[in-house]
Design a protein around this motif. Structure first.
Motif, PDB file in Angstrom:
ATOM      1  N   THR B 297       0.853  -1.177   0.000  1.00 46.54           N
ATOM      2  CA  THR B 297       0.000   0.000   0.000  1.00 46.54           C
ATOM      3  C   THR B 297       0.897   1.238   0.000  1.00 46.54           C
ATOM      4  O   THR B 297       1.726   1.395   0.889  1.00 46.54           O
ATOM      5  CB  THR B 297      -0.894   0.014   1.251  1.00 46.54           C
ATOM      6  N   PRO B 298       0.761   2.116  -0.996  1.00 46.17           N
ATOM      7  CA  PRO B 298       1.759   3.188  -1.159  1.00 46.17           C
ATOM      8  C   PRO B 298       1.445   4.460  -0.375  1.00 46.17           C
ATOM      9  O   PRO B 298       0.286   4.770  -0.105  1.00 46.17           O
ATOM     10  CB  PRO B 298       1.700   3.482  -2.652  1.00 46.17           C
ATOM     11  N   SER B 299       2.483   5.202  -0.074  1.00 43.38           N
ATOM     12  CA  SER B 299       2.339   6.565   0.419  1.00 43.38           C
ATOM     13  C   SER B 299       2.158   7.492  -0.784  1.00 43.38           C
ATOM     14  O   SER B 299       2.655   7.226  -1.880  1.00 43.38           O
ATOM     15  CB  SER B 299       3.594   7.008   1.180  1.00 43.38           C
ATOM     16  N   LEU B 300       1.436   8.580  -0.545  1.00 45.51           N
ATOM     17  CA  LEU B 300       1.259   9.625  -1.551  1.00 45.51           C
ATOM     18  C   LEU B 300       2.100  10.816  -1.106  1.00 45.51           C
ATOM     19  O   LEU B 300       1.886  11.361  -0.020  1.00 45.51           O
ATOM     20  CB  LEU B 300      -0.216  10.011  -1.628  1.00 45.51           C
ATOM     21  N   VAL B 301       3.056  11.201  -1.925  1.00 47.48           N
ATOM     22  CA  VAL B 301       3.946  12.308  -1.583  1.00 47.48           C
ATOM     23  C   VAL B 301       3.658  13.454  -2.549  1.00 47.48           C
ATOM     24  O   VAL B 301       3.568  13.231  -3.761  1.00 47.48           O
ATOM     25  CB  VAL B 301       5.426  11.885  -1.703  1.00 47.48           C
ATOM     26  N   SER B 302       3.483  14.646  -2.020  1.00 37.01           N
ATOM     27  CA  SER B 302       3.171  15.777  -2.908  1.00 37.01           C
ATOM     28  C   SER B 302       4.044  16.965  -2.564  1.00 37.01           C
ATOM     29  O   SER B 302       4.347  17.222  -1.407  1.00 37.01           O
ATOM     30  CB  SER B 302       1.697  16.153  -2.788  1.00 37.01           C
ATOM     31  N   LEU B 320      -3.840  17.399  -0.144  1.00 41.12           N
ATOM     32  CA  LEU B 320      -4.032  16.244  -1.020  1.00 41.12           C
ATOM     33  C   LEU B 320      -3.729  15.003  -0.192  1.00 41.12           C
ATOM     34  O   LEU B 320      -2.636  14.884   0.363  1.00 41.12           O
ATOM     35  CB  LEU B 320      -3.077  16.355  -2.208  1.00 41.12           C
ATOM     36  N   ALA B 321      -4.691  14.096  -0.078  1.00 44.90           N
ATOM     37  CA  ALA B 321      -4.518  12.940   0.822  1.00 44.90           C
ATOM     38  C   ALA B 321      -4.862  11.634   0.134  1.00 44.90           C
ATOM     39  O   ALA B 321      -5.686  11.588  -0.790  1.00 44.90           O
ATOM     40  CB  ALA B 321      -5.391  13.117   2.062  1.00 44.90           C
ATOM     41  N   TYR B 322      -4.201  10.592   0.614  1.00 41.77           N
ATOM     42  CA  TYR B 322      -4.575   9.218   0.265  1.00 41.77           C
ATOM     43  C   TYR B 322      -5.933   8.947   0.888  1.00 41.77           C
ATOM     44  O   TYR B 322      -6.128   9.178   2.072  1.00 41.77           O
ATOM     45  CB  TYR B 322      -3.511   8.275   0.853  1.00 41.77           C
ATOM     46  N   ASN B 323      -6.880   8.461   0.078  1.00 39.55           N
ATOM     47  CA  ASN B 323      -8.201   8.138   0.638  1.00 39.55           C
ATOM     48  C   ASN B 323      -8.414   6.645   0.727  1.00 39.55           C
ATOM     49  O   ASN B 323      -8.861   6.138   1.734  1.00 39.55           O
ATOM     50  CB  ASN B 323      -9.303   8.775  -0.212  1.00 39.55           C
ATOM     51  N   TYR B 335      -7.853  12.397  -2.342  1.00 39.66           N
ATOM     52  CA  TYR B 335      -8.881  13.273  -1.790  1.00 39.66           C
ATOM     53  C   TYR B 335      -8.297  14.666  -1.667  1.00 39.66           C
ATOM     54  O   TYR B 335      -7.254  14.854  -1.038  1.00 39.66           O
ATOM     55  CB  TYR B 335      -9.272  12.724  -0.424  1.00 39.66           C
ATOM     56  N   TYR B 360       5.125  18.125  -8.096  1.00 41.95           N
ATOM     57  CA  TYR B 360       5.155  16.703  -8.460  1.00 41.95           C
ATOM     58  C   TYR B 360       4.392  15.879  -7.429  1.00 41.95           C
ATOM     59  O   TYR B 360       4.151  16.325  -6.302  1.00 41.95           O
ATOM     60  CB  TYR B 360       6.596  16.178  -8.593  1.00 41.95           C
ATOM     61  N   LYS B 364       4.798   5.873  -3.490  1.00 44.42           N
ATOM     62  CA  LYS B 364       5.983   5.253  -2.893  1.00 44.42           C
ATOM     63  C   LYS B 364       5.617   3.985  -2.117  1.00 44.42           C
ATOM     64  O   LYS B 364       4.846   4.049  -1.173  1.00 44.42           O
ATOM     65  CB  LYS B 364       6.621   6.277  -1.947  1.00 44.42           C
ATOM     66  N   GLU B 366       8.271   1.695  -1.180  1.00 37.56           N
ATOM     67  CA  GLU B 366       9.661   1.237  -1.102  1.00 37.56           C
ATOM     68  C   GLU B 366       9.883   0.191  -0.007  1.00 37.56           C
ATOM     69  O   GLU B 366       9.124   0.088   0.950  1.00 37.56           O
ATOM     70  CB  GLU B 366      10.587   2.433  -0.834  1.00 37.56           C
TER      71      GLU B 366
END
Lengths: 60, 367
Positions: B297-302, B320-323, B335, B360, B364, B366
């Protein structure tokens, strides 16, 4: 790994629903980390929470 | 009897085995994050070439640059990873280290097993050079286990010319590689180490892990700001000898790397990341499909400024979030919160940069 400003995000932005991620900065970069045991960032957040060096704010 | 032709029974099966190299991006051809990153040394992490992690020990004054570098004088290769000292550190604390680290999922090494508790012989090979004579220690370590045969290493004497180094590890009993999608095994290239890691001896035969053995004989890249180490063509394969490096189409290597990380870069100030709809006036969902199933399950990096474009209106995104993750890791629902302009529940829209060509998004997963 420097983790700051950690706050839960609830599903659909509704605090009555389960939390699905944690918004935070990791080494100065904004992350949204899923609440998932297989995620390395989540594992590190929980390690720091359990060590008492990080707290996570409730979702709005 | 002289042979006029060589049949397949005269050649080891491993020579023709596709995907025999268990290292992804060993030729250093994919670098999604950046071509170069400077001022490193304070934290572990992935900075430039995909799958190539820098592992740091206790705090050191030493700093370095990590770069994907063009190779022009080594047949068969176009890229390498170059580690250059930018701040020297000659006062070395016991727990210091600097290691180019490749992390394996346990499931990727199951072909090395000859039984649940024994391994086949395998061989690590790579090309390397330095600015001057330099002892680089290569190491394989399975789970850092002190009760099983889990660690082997050797000193490699680098010079200013490219050389291929091989480290053949004999078959072993009392070993363990778990069939997992998490981090299980490390391939390490030691460039600096304190006394915690250097008081012992080297062995290419697997043995229980003892920290003092792990980097015995290593030079220190932090001895001088003139120092650099350059590596490419990393291969780990079954068998007791190295076969030629397995070159791979970049499209395949790229997709293998995207199992762990992908970067959505913008080329212009208003690049789009995906379309979606307004769940509520100030809340916008975007579905992002991935080119391959992610490891975890990935992280969302902004980073930067984002907006939602809808019906001629431009609404700045506050967060901006992972929902949620969908379709068994193949796509993510994001989201976005907005406090200005906003849309109409149910209307469509597009998540894009907000006049920010440096913005960007990273996905992730990793090791």
């Amino acid at each position: 790994m420097k983790i700051e400003n950690a706050k839960y995000h609830a599903l659909d932005g509704n605090k009555d629903l389960p939390n699905t991620s944690i918004t935070c900065t990791i080494d100065g970069i904004v992350h949204s980390v899923p609440i998932a045991e297989d995620n390395e960032d989540y594992a590190e957040i929980m390690r720091q929470v359990n060590a008492g060096t990080l707290t996570i704010e409730d979702a709005d | 009897m002289a042979l006029s032709t060589i049949g397949t029974n005269q050649i080891s099966n491993e020579v023709f085995q596709a995907n025999r190299n268990l290292v992804k991006n060993g030729a250093m051809i994919v670098a999604q994050r950046a071509a170069s990153s400077t001022g490193l040394g304070a934290a572990n992490g992935y900075f430039t070439v995909d799958r190539m992690r820098m592992a740091i020990g206790d705090a050191s004054a030493g700093r370095f640059t990590m770069a994907q570098t063009a190779v022009t004088d080594l047949s068969g290769f176009s890229k390498s990873v170059k580690i250059s000292c930018t701040t020297a550190d000659t006062s070395i604390a016991a727990g210091e280290r600097l290691v180019l680290n490749y992390r394996f999922e346990g499931q990727d090494l199951q072909s090395l097993k000859s039984s649940s508790s024994s391994l086949k012989a395998f061989t690590i090979s790579f090309y390397a050079r330095a600015n001057a004579a330099f002892n680089l220690v290569s190491e394989i370590i399975f789970g850092a286990d002190t009760s099983k045969n889990s660690e082997a290493n050797q000193v490699n004497a680098l010079t200013t010319s490219w050389q291929r180094f091989t480290m053949s590890v004999p078959a072993a009993t009392n070993t363990q590689i778990d069939d997992v999608t998490t981090h299980d095994t490390d391939l390490m290239f030691w460039m600096h180490a304190g006394s915690t890691y250097t008081g012992g001896s080297n062995s290419t035969t697997l043995r229980p892990n003892v920290n003092a053995n792990r980097a015995a004989g290593v030079s220190s890249i932090f001895a001088s700001t003139s120092n650099f180490v350059e590596i490419t063509g990393i291969q780990l394969e079954i068998g007791d000898s190295a076969t030629p490096f397995e070159n791979e189409d970049i499209a395949i290597t790229f997709q293998k790397c995207q199992r762990y990380y992908l970067k959505l870069l913008s080329d212009t100030a208003y690049d789009s990341y995906g379309s979606g709809f307004f769940y509520a006036a100030a809340q916008f969902y975007t579905t992002m499909w991935f080119p391959t199933r992610l490891r975890a399950t990935p992280s969302l990096v902004s980073s930067g400024n984002f907006a939602v474009m809808n019906n001629g209106t431009h609404s700045a995104v506050d967060s901006l979030a992972y929902n949620r993750i969908l379709h068994d890791g193949m796509c993510m629902q994001t989201y976005s919160d907005m406090s200005t302009n906003q849309g109409v529940q149910g209307q469509g829209g597009m998540l894009r940069n907000n006049n920010d060509s440096d913005a960007y998004i990273e996905i992730k997963a990793e090791l």
